[in-house]
Design a protein around this motif. Structure first.
Motif, PDB file in Angstrom:
ATOM      1  N   ALA A 105       0.851  -1.169  -0.394  1.00  0.00           N
ATOM      2  CA  ALA A 105      -0.294  -0.204   0.012  1.00  0.00           C
ATOM      3  C   ALA A 105       0.418   1.571   0.098  1.00  0.00           C
ATOM      4  CB  ALA A 105      -0.649   0.125   1.048  1.00  0.00           C
ATOM      5  N   LEU A 106       2.393   1.069   0.729  1.00  0.00           N
ATOM      6  CA  LEU A 106       2.994   2.451   0.720  1.00  0.00           C
ATOM      7  C   LEU A 106       3.259   2.499  -0.573  1.00  0.00           C
ATOM      8  CD1 LEU A 106       4.619   4.177   2.722  1.00  0.00           C
ATOM      9  CD2 LEU A 106       6.123   2.748   2.947  1.00  0.00           C
ATOM     10  N   LEU A 107       4.529   1.957  -0.809  1.00  0.00           N
ATOM     11  CA  LEU A 107       4.887   1.903  -2.873  1.00  0.00           C
ATOM     12  C   LEU A 107       4.398   1.468  -3.928  1.00  0.00           C
ATOM     13  CD1 LEU A 107       8.309  -0.249  -0.793  1.00  0.00           C
ATOM     14  CD2 LEU A 107       7.673   2.404  -1.214  1.00  0.00           C
ATOM     15  N   ARG A 108       3.745   0.531  -3.460  1.00  0.00           N
ATOM     16  CA  ARG A 108       2.292  -0.215  -5.024  1.00  0.00           C
ATOM     17  C   ARG A 108       0.828   0.706  -4.947  1.00  0.00           C
ATOM     18  NH1 ARG A 108       7.062   1.191  -8.242  1.00  0.00           N
ATOM     19  NH2 ARG A 108       8.037  -0.634  -8.399  1.00  0.00           N
ATOM     20  N   LYS A 158      -1.775   0.629  -6.432  1.00  0.00           N
ATOM     21  CA  LYS A 158      -2.442   0.314  -7.753  1.00  0.00           C
ATOM     22  C   LYS A 158      -2.530  -1.425  -7.403  1.00  0.00           C
ATOM     23  CE  LYS A 158      -1.865   3.751 -10.772  1.00  0.00           C
ATOM     24  NZ  LYS A 158      -1.541   4.391 -11.649  1.00  0.00           N
ATOM     25  N   TRP A 159      -1.872  -1.731  -7.065  1.00  0.00           N
ATOM     26  CA  TRP A 159      -1.322  -2.976  -6.396  1.00  0.00           C
ATOM     27  C   TRP A 159      -2.165  -4.079  -4.852  1.00  0.00           C
ATOM     28  CZ3 TRP A 159       4.618  -4.806  -6.937  1.00  0.00           C
ATOM     29  CH2 TRP A 159       4.398  -4.893  -8.794  1.00  0.00           C
ATOM     30  N   CYS A 160      -2.419  -3.105  -4.307  1.00  0.00           N
ATOM     31  CA  CYS A 160      -3.482  -2.595  -3.565  1.00  0.00           C
ATOM     32  C   CYS A 160      -4.782  -3.902  -3.236  1.00  0.00           C
ATOM     33  CB  CYS A 160      -4.058  -2.454  -1.937  1.00  0.00           C
ATOM     34  SG  CYS A 160      -2.950  -0.793  -2.060  1.00  0.00           S
ATOM     35  N   PHE A 168      -3.090  -7.414  -4.582  1.00  0.00           N
ATOM     36  CA  PHE A 168      -2.872  -8.489  -3.437  1.00  0.00           C
ATOM     37  C   PHE A 168      -3.291  -9.003  -1.844  1.00  0.00           C
ATOM     38  CE2 PHE A 168       0.867  -7.584  -5.522  1.00  0.00           C
ATOM     39  CZ  PHE A 168       2.732  -8.388  -5.525  1.00  0.00           C
ATOM     40  N   GLY A 169      -4.513  -7.711  -1.855  1.00  0.00           N
ATOM     41  CA  GLY A 169      -5.145  -7.729  -0.481  1.00  0.00           C
ATOM     42  C   GLY A 169      -6.306  -9.669  -0.720  1.00  0.00           C
ATOM     43  N   CYS A 170      -6.366  -9.316  -1.839  1.00  0.00           N
ATOM     44  CA  CYS A 170      -7.044 -10.508  -2.193  1.00  0.00           C
ATOM     45  C   CYS A 170      -6.381 -11.567  -2.020  1.00  0.00           C
ATOM     46  CB  CYS A 170      -7.703 -10.740  -3.562  1.00  0.00           C
ATOM     47  SG  CYS A 170      -8.842  -9.263  -4.007  1.00  0.00           S
ATOM     48  N   LEU A 223      -1.659   3.947   2.789  1.00  0.00           N
ATOM     49  CA  LEU A 223      -2.482   4.480   1.858  1.00  0.00           C
ATOM     50  C   LEU A 223      -1.960   5.677   2.505  1.00  0.00           C
ATOM     51  CD1 LEU A 223      -5.145   2.575  -0.165  1.00  0.00           C
ATOM     52  CD2 LEU A 223      -3.112   3.362  -0.647  1.00  0.00           C
ATOM     53  N   ALA A 224      -2.412   6.188   3.918  1.00  0.00           N
ATOM     54  CA  ALA A 224      -2.348   6.790   4.861  1.00  0.00           C
ATOM     55  C   ALA A 224      -0.678   7.528   5.175  1.00  0.00           C
ATOM     56  CB  ALA A 224      -3.017   6.619   5.972  1.00  0.00           C
ATOM     57  N   ALA A 225      -0.097   6.415   5.012  1.00  0.00           N
ATOM     58  CA  ALA A 225       1.670   7.624   5.402  1.00  0.00           C
ATOM     59  C   ALA A 225       2.089   7.552   3.957  1.00  0.00           C
ATOM     60  CB  ALA A 225       2.404   5.488   6.161  1.00  0.00           C
TER      61      ALA A 225
END
Length: 73
Positions: free
Chosen positions: A12-15, A17-19, A22-24, A64-66
C-alpha cells in the motif's frame, strides 16, 4: 491481524495500485491457512479468518495514509 497488516502495508505504501490484487491474495492465504489447520490438530476458526481480513484492510488503510503523509506533499 497485525501479521496480515504488516504483509500488505509495504504494498500500500509503495505500490498502491496493487493493493486490491495483493489484498485478495492475502485473504485467500488466510483462508487456506484456516482450511488446513485441522490437518495439524488445530481448529479452524472463522473469527481468525475475519481477523486476517481486518488486518489486510487495516494495513491498506495505514499504508495509504502513510503514503499520503510522506510522499504526496
Amino acid at each position: 491481524m497485525v501479521a496480515f497488516a504488516a504483509l500488505i502495508f509495504p504494498t500500500a505504501l509503495l505500490r498502491p495500485k496493487w493493493c486490491l490484487r495483493f489484498g485478495c491474495l492475502e485473504i485467500l492465504y488466510g483462508g487456506i491457512i484456516e482450511a488446513i489447520q485441522p490437518i495439524f490438530g488445530r481448529s479452524a476458526d472463522m473469527s481468525d479468518f475475519w481477523a486476517d481480513g481486518l488486518g489486510v484492510a487495516m494495513g491498506i488503510f495505514l499504508g495509504l495514509a502513510a503514503r499520503r503523509i510522506f510522499f504526496e506533499r
